[in-house]
Structure formats: structure tokens, C-alpha cells
Design a protein around this motif. Structure first.
Motif, PDB file in Angstrom:
ATOM      1  N   UNK A  16      31.970  11.538  -4.881  1.00  0.00           N
ATOM      2  CA  UNK A  16      32.368  12.360  -6.022  1.00  0.00           C
ATOM      3  C   UNK A  16      31.170  12.983  -6.743  1.00  0.00           C
ATOM      4  N   UNK A  17      29.970  12.471  -6.484  1.00  0.00           N
ATOM      5  CA  UNK A  17      28.763  12.983  -7.139  1.00  0.00           C
ATOM      6  C   UNK A  17      27.870  13.779  -6.192  1.00  0.00           C
ATOM      7  N   UNK A  18      28.348  14.040  -4.990  1.00  0.00           N
ATOM      8  CA  UNK A  18      27.485  14.668  -3.985  1.00  0.00           C
ATOM      9  C   UNK A  18      26.967  16.040  -4.429  1.00  0.00           C
ATOM     10  N   UNK A  19      27.791  16.829  -5.083  1.00  0.00           N
ATOM     11  CA  UNK A  19      27.336  18.151  -5.548  1.00  0.00           C
ATOM     12  C   UNK A  19      26.181  17.998  -6.544  1.00  0.00           C
ATOM     13  N   UNK A  20      26.316  17.084  -7.486  1.00  0.00           N
ATOM     14  CA  UNK A  20      25.247  16.820  -8.451  1.00  0.00           C
ATOM     15  C   UNK A  20      24.012  16.268  -7.750  1.00  0.00           C
TER      16      UNK A  20
END
Length: 193
Positions: A16-20
Motif C-alpha cells: 500500500x506504500x509502494x508509490x510513496x
């Protein structure tokens, strides 16, 4: 594999945090283990990322100076993890290695201008516990910087105050990229911070 004193997860455990994580990696050249520790709490990770992004996106102070402020504050506090990051970050921002190596003797170094010396006086004083910042530091800064610039300067010091405590407390392990920079470019030239 643990990256700190506590059992920690890996990047793949936080899709869920891969983009960040990719944004952080594009800015720093790697994903800091400190962010993996923060990823356990999405609100904390997003809040910290937003604050650090606002500070580093500001055009009030150039990136080389921002990294020198962060390095001085981290040297003063004694956080080895952040010292590795900020020295590596300073070099990535274009600070010559000779200047990084002379930061502990900045007052006597010809690598630093009077303006930078005044700035580093505050960064080193405020990185200590208890904080040793004084009105005189700001009187000197007011000769060179606007109120808005001074706000960013103190923001950088404060951001790294959090990171210094966070990483020293957790015993965060340094990543390969900044660790290699210190081992290959600073230690052979006498770095002993």
C-alpha cells in the motif's frame, strides 16, 4: 531480516506504500530503513513524508545547504545513522567531499563562508541536548537570511532532531548506499565522526 532492535517487516510487506516508497527512493537513491519502521503506522508515515517533502521542496534554501544543516545537526546529536545519510545526501546534492570532511572544524575551514559558519553555529548548538541555541545565533542569521529562510533552517534542524531520536532509539541499520559512501569516501580520508 531485522533492520532495527525490534522485529521489522520488509518493503514487500507494505504494498500500500509502494508509490510513496518509489518517490522516496527517487529522491534519495534508496529506500531508508527508517521509512520501513514508520510504515507500520500509515498515518505516521504519511505525516512524516509530507513534512519532509514540504521542507525539502522549499526553494528558500538550496539543497546543498539543507544537507549541511542536517549533517551538522546529526553530528551534534551523535546519530551515526543520520550522519551517514546526510553526508551521503550532501555529496549527492553537490557538496565536495573535502567540505563534508571539514565540517567538524568548520569555524577554521576555508571551505565555509561566514554565512555558512553562522548557519552551522545554530545547527550544532541546537542539535545538542539540552539545546544550546541562543538569541545571538539568530542575530547573526538575520544578517544573511530572511525570516522565511530561517524558518526552513530551523525546520531542517527539527526534522533531523526527530530522525536522530527515532533512529538511535530503534537502532536502525544503515543501508548499503550511504554506508558504502562513508566507508569508501570518508573513512579512508580520516573521517571519524
Amino acid at each position: 531480516m531485522s533492520i532495527s532492535f525490534i522485529e521489522t517487516k520488509q518493503r514487500k510487506d507494505f504494498p500500500e506504500h509502494e508509490e510513496l516508497f518509489c518517490l522516496i527512493e527517487s529522491f534519495m537513491g534508496y529506500l531508508p530503513n527508517a521509512f520501513l519502521l514508520m510504515a507500520e503506522d500509515s498515518i505516521l508515515l504519511n505525516a512524516f513524508s509530507g513534512l519532509s517533502s514540504a521542507i525539502f521542496a522549499s526553494n528558500e534554501i538550496d539543497n546543498q545547504t539543507k544537507q549541511l544543516i542536517a549533517l551538522a545537526s546529526s553530528l551534534s546529536s551523535g546519530c551515526k545513522y543520520c550522519q551517514s545519510h546526510t553526508s551521503h545526501g550532501a555529496e549527492r546534492a553537490g557538496v565536495p567531499v573535502e567540505k563534508i570532511l571539514s565540517i567538524l572544524d568548520y569555524q577554521n575551514s576555508n571551505h565555509f563562508s561566514e554565512k555558512e559558519k553562522n548557519l552551522l553555529d545554530l545547527a550544532f548548538a541546537s542539535g545538542k541536548v539540552p539545546n544550546q541555541a541562543k538569541k545571538e545565533h539568530f542575530d547573526k542569521l538575520n544578517k544573511h537570511y530572511t525570516q522565511s529562510q530561517i524558518t526552513i533552517i530551523v525546520s531542517i534542524i527539527s526534522l533531523f532532531g526527530f530522525l536522530n531520536r527515532w533512529n538511535d532509539t530503534f537502532g536502525t541499520q544503515i543501508e548499503k548506499e550511504p554506508g558504502n559512501f562513508v566507508q569508501k569516501k570518508l573513512i579512508p580520508r580520516g573521517w571519524s565522526a
